[in-house]
Scaffold this active site. Structure first.
Site, PDB file in Angstrom:
ATOM      1  N   GLU A   1      -6.371  -7.855  -0.594  1.00  0.00           N
ATOM      2  CA  GLU A   1      -6.875  -7.829   0.778  1.00  0.00           C
ATOM      3  C   GLU A   1      -8.383  -7.593   0.703  1.00  0.00           C
ATOM      4  OE1 GLU A   1      -4.787  -5.181   3.395  1.00  0.00           O
ATOM      5  OE2 GLU A   1      -2.823  -5.770   2.634  1.00  0.00           O
TER       6      GLU A   1
ATOM      7  N   GLU B   1       0.825  -1.224   0.000  1.00  0.00           N
ATOM      8  CA  GLU B   1       0.000   0.000   0.000  1.00  0.00           C
ATOM      9  C   GLU B   1       0.854   1.266   0.000  1.00  0.00           C
ATOM     10  OE1 GLU B   1      -2.611  -0.566   3.341  1.00  0.00           O
ATOM     11  OE2 GLU B   1      -3.754  -2.127   2.332  1.00  0.00           O
TER      12      GLU B   1
END
Ligand SMILES: [Zn+2]
Length: 682
Positions: free
Chosen positions: A303, A142
């Protein structure tokens, strides 16, 4: 590989790993992601490497037929590294160097840090290159997350100077482009240019926009630097990275370029301290469509929410059926693989309450059962739509440069670029019309209708491409604050909308920032849509013709060939056009001079669909979303009930029901949070 989990074997005793692997296989899990935060486990001391534990975990999983994606652990430089080189820690805007203790405590321009990566990542890659259990890599984690203020250290300052020198060539060119004559800001050298740290008041908007571009480019370069190592060492493995929807630190079109495919962290009910996000059905859909649009291809969810989330405080627990619903929504919008975060809820650390499939106890429960059932019912069908896209006829232009420029100068304090994008997107989504998000350099010729909200910055090339698109038969919608500035964030000295005036058949002679309340708009009676007007789904009443609202801003238009579709109904510009249409070449250009409220957006979108002959996929009740994936011979419709009450809809009788859907008097019955998947031959 269609379903997976994020797994942290280093958090659990080795004797548990085989139990985990067996439970994963039982649930239909085929892939895990591991090690993206495990640098200290893999290099416990400088130059001392320990991959034995990870070799063993991969082997335990391989025995159950489960493949591994490895993360490069560069979001978590170990304590020994920071002790040796505290200059790796990033510096906040106020000049304070942040400490060790969270994650992403790294400056991405630091040559010292890159030196450690340059040494470690090839060693890790070489170690796992020939391990048959490993299939690919995720770079870092991320990127842009945890970097709320980016980094203002000396290294970044120098890198900013080099970036500016490359962009402008000479300091004179920069002074001209930024207009530094204002407030005596002219520079004699690039070295004099500050990072945007606090000043008595505001920085030059051109400096701020270039800073955003520089920091985005820095993150892209940081990713590319690792991608190159992995391509070199592991040419047979794929390389991806997990993106975060509408996050704005990085231009995701740029970040996507170096990857085989992008991945997404997708939490429909995220909750962390300080953020109270409750995204609507259409906001969730927009997030997934934007992610697909970064590469215009299918993607992975790396995710996928598997339980309640939160760090210090928690979000609500997904209701029975919601994990299945969100899984199907991800697949519907283009995900070919779903990896759930995480396998088991951790007992320690910041994410103790970021729940996994298994609870803290490790005993399979309701969430495990729901995900296992979902995987079992979807797995046989996943290959059918692999790679398939929606076949959208509508595109929305989404540009990071526009977003950053309008964050710097939002005009109205409540105006938000991404929010306005979602206003338009939401109306198409509620109408069940598929939409692609495209960048400002995309080929538009395959779309019947293109919406380019808040096209604040333009270049002559961009204007020419938009004119070409319309002259060849396209329909284009431009809105308030179009063509105000050049790409350097300087106002262009001309009557708006500048070189797009001829395309739109109008000029903008005045404007009004609505600081004293909304403005009324009247839809012109002779421009009513041909069909009976439908109230927006969920609206309490049908708006009367003059009850539409203009929000935040009104451009005041003088027509020069265009016709008016709607007019302002109050103020000194009452009766002047608010929405216009102009024929240009073989196509049509529309202008919306304000931010329309939801009923006006719905009405305008209904009008645009009629004008362009674009037909919604299906009629559905409010909160029921229909998404399409169009494969070579068949198309697949995902019908998603986002509400806690059941719903019924009519579907064509010849469509094949893939998930054993219930029919009631020939109508499809959807349970609360229920899903149907239908197949039609093309
Ligand atoms: Zn830095």
């Amino acid at each position: 590989m269609h379903f997976g989990v994020d797994y942290y074997p280093e958090h659990w005793p080795r004797e548990r790993w085989a139990t985990d692997a067996s439970l994963m296989r039982e649930a239909g899990i085929e892939v895990v992601r591991m090690a993206e935060f495990a640098w200290a486990k893999m290099e416990p001391a400088p130059g001392r490497y320990d991959f034995d534990w990870l070799d063993e975990a991969i082997e335990v999983l391989s025995k159950e037929g489960i493949k591994t994606v490895l993360g490069t652990p560069t979001a978590t430089p170990p304590a020994w590294m920071i002790e040796r080189h505290p200059e790796i820690l990033p510096v906040r805007q106020d000049g304070v160097r942040v400490g060790f203790g969270g994650r992403h405590h790294d400056c991405q321009s630091s040559e010292t840090y890159r030196g450690y990566i340059r040494r470690f990542v090839p060693i890790m890659a070489q170690h796992f290159r020939d391990n048959g259990g490993v299939v690919g890599w995720q770079v870092d984690n991320e990127l842009g997350n945890s970097h709320q203020q980016l980094c203002y250290c000396d290294s970044c300052h120098r890198a900013f100077h080099s970036w500016l020198e490359k962009r402008y060539g000479s300091i004179d060119a920069l002074n001209e482009a930024w207009g530094t004559v204002f407030w005596s800001q002219s520079y004699d050298s690039f070295e004099q240019i500050p990072t945007p740290s606090p000043t008595p008041n505001s920085h030059n908007p051109s400096l701020l926009l270039d800073w955003r571009r520089f920091t985005s480019d820095l993150i892209v370069d940081f990713l590319r630097f690792q991608v190159e190592i992995l391509r070199n060492e592991c040419p047979k493995h794929f390389v991806t990275h997990n993106f975060m929807g509408f996050y704005d630190k990085t231009d995701y079109y740029d970040l996507a370029r170096d990857l085989d495919f992008i991945s997404v962290s997708y939490y429909p009910r995220i909750f962390i301290e300080g953020e109270r996000l409750a995204p609507s059905m259409t906001d969730l859909a927009a997030t997934l469509d934007l992610m697909r649009g970064t590469k215009q291809r299918s993607f992975w969810i790396m995710e996928q929410q598997a339980g309640p989330t939160g760090w210090e405080t928690l979000g609500s627990t997904p209701r029975p059926g919601q994990l299945r619903l969100w899984t199907c929504q991800s697949v519907a919008h283009g995900a070919d693989t779903i990896v759930y975060f995480r396998w088991r809820t951790c007992l320690f650390g910041t994410e103790q309450y970021w729940h996994g499939i298994l609870p803290h106890s490790g005993e399979p429960g309701r969430r495990y059962d729901e995900i296992r059932t979902t995987i079992r019912e979807l797995t046989p069908h996943m290959p059918k739509w692999e790679g398939a896209l929606p076949g959208s006829e509508v595109a929305i232009l989404y540009s990071y440069d526009q977003r950053w420029a309008l964050q710097i100068q939002p005009h109205h304090p409540d105006l938000g670029y991404a929010r306005q994008i979602r206003v338009y997107y939401g109306a198409f989504c509620r109408a069940n019309v598929p939409v692609d998000f495209v960048s400002d350099d995309a080929d538009l010729s395959c779309y019947k209708l293109v919406i380019a909200p808040l096209l604040f910055l333009t270049t002559p090339e961009l204007s020419d491409r938009l004119k070409d698109y319309v002259s060849q038969g396209g329909s284009l919608v431009l809105t308030m604050r179009t063509a105000v500035k050049d790409w350097n964030n300087r106002v262009v000295p001309r009557t708006l909308p500048g070189d797009l005036s001829e395309l739109l058949g109008l000029t903008i002679t005045d404007y009004d920032c609505l600081r004293d309340g909304d403005q009324k708009i009247r839809w012109d009676a002779n421009q009513a849509p041909t069909g009976a007007y439908q109230a927006p789904k969920g609206a309490s009443s049908v708006p009367t013709d003059d009850s539409f609202k203009a929000l935040k801003w009104c451009d005041i238009i003088t027509l020069d060939g265009a016709e008016s579709l709607a007019t302002y109904a109050s103020e000194y510009y009452e009766g002047s056009p608010a929405i216009t249409r102009n024929t240009f070449g073989k196509g049509t250009a529309y202008y919306i001079a304000t931010e329309p409220d939801t009923p006006l957006t719905e009405r305008t979108v209904q009008y645009l669909l009629e004008q362009t002959g674009i037909v919604p996929i299906l009629e559905t009740p409010v909160d029921v979303e229909v998404v399409r994936r169009r494969a070579k011979k068949s198309e697949y419709l995902f019908i998603l009930n986002h509400s806690a009450v059941s719903a019924e809809i009519s579907v064509p009788s010849q469509w094949k029901h893939l998930l054993g859907e219930k029919l009631k008097d020939g109508r499809l019955a959807l349970e609360p949070f229920g899903v149907a998947v239908l197949e039609a031959q093309l």
